[in-house]
Design a protein around this motif. Sequence first.
Motif, short mmCIF file in Angstrom:
data_model
loop_
_atom_site.label_atom_id
_atom_site.label_comp_id
_atom_site.label_asym_id
_atom_site.label_seq_id
_atom_site.Cartn_x
_atom_site.Cartn_y
_atom_site.Cartn_z
N MET A 9 93.87 -61.29 -28.06
CA MET A 9 93.11 -60.04 -28.17
C MET A 9 91.85 -60.26 -29.00
O MET A 9 91.91 -60.85 -30.08
CB MET A 9 93.94 -58.94 -28.84
N TRP A 58 91.17 -56.84 -24.07
CA TRP A 58 92.48 -57.45 -23.81
C TRP A 58 92.84 -57.26 -22.34
O TRP A 58 92.74 -56.16 -21.80
CB TRP A 58 93.51 -56.75 -24.72
N SER A 202 100.20 -60.29 -29.85
CA SER A 202 99.76 -61.22 -28.82
C SER A 202 99.97 -62.64 -29.31
O SER A 202 99.63 -62.98 -30.45
CB SER A 202 98.27 -61.00 -28.51
#
Length: 282
Positions: A9, A58, A202
Amino acid sequence: METMKIGDMELFWLNGGDTHMDGGAMFGVVPKPLWSKKYPVNDRNQIELRCDPILIRWNGLHFLVDSGIGSGKLTDKQKRNYGVTEETKLEESLAALGLQPADIDYVLMTHLHFDHASGLTKLEGEKLVSVFPQAKIITSKIEWDEMRAPNIRSRNTYWKENWEPIADQVVPFEESIEVIEGIQLHHTGGHSNGHSILTLTSQGETAIHLADIMPTHAHKNPLWVLAYDDYPMTSIPAKQKWQAFAEEKNAWYLFYHDAIYRAVKWDEDGQITHEIKRETGR
């Protein structure tokens, strides 16, 4: 413009405007000799509070966390009362990234107080319109309901100008919502009855944004809550719960209001081990 990555991200802090609010109100019952050691205060007893949305890129989508204080909507009296020295320059920030407001897919609203929601709408001539016409605007159902029917206390910050033009874009949720894998909003209450916080995950990395139950790094102590909190005894256990989560995940803390830090990590002793500072003079 400050940037960072949480796994895959990409995060960018945009220019959402600047306010200066009463330091005593921002730290509640905490004595000034204590809080003023942790956060700078001016000779009017005001502390600087940015209103800078976080853009998340993202999986080919663009998410915006809150919307700034807007531009051209505040009266001179409101600017004086809230210590506004700069209004939102969101479109300029987006343009620097090659984006337009219409490129925003989701706006993730932690709550709908004026300093977070005024950037959702703007004036075109004499008409108010949505700034992000293609976006789904996510907020808790409790917050959305109170925005449209505020009580005697909250009507000073829930303004119809900030919700009427975007009503058909709002997607309310109950306890929590996974907007997309890795991006979740969780209702906490506390600062407002419908207040929510954000978690990002993430590639094994985690970030948490506690919004206005922890508006600056100086509010780390769970007991340091705002006089502005509608339900301070809800804010305290919510901070404890999510700080325990952050410690377990070795998470970054992200800030919207902090005039010094954009993001920090703390160790077990409460010492900052990693930091991203705000660039000044931009």
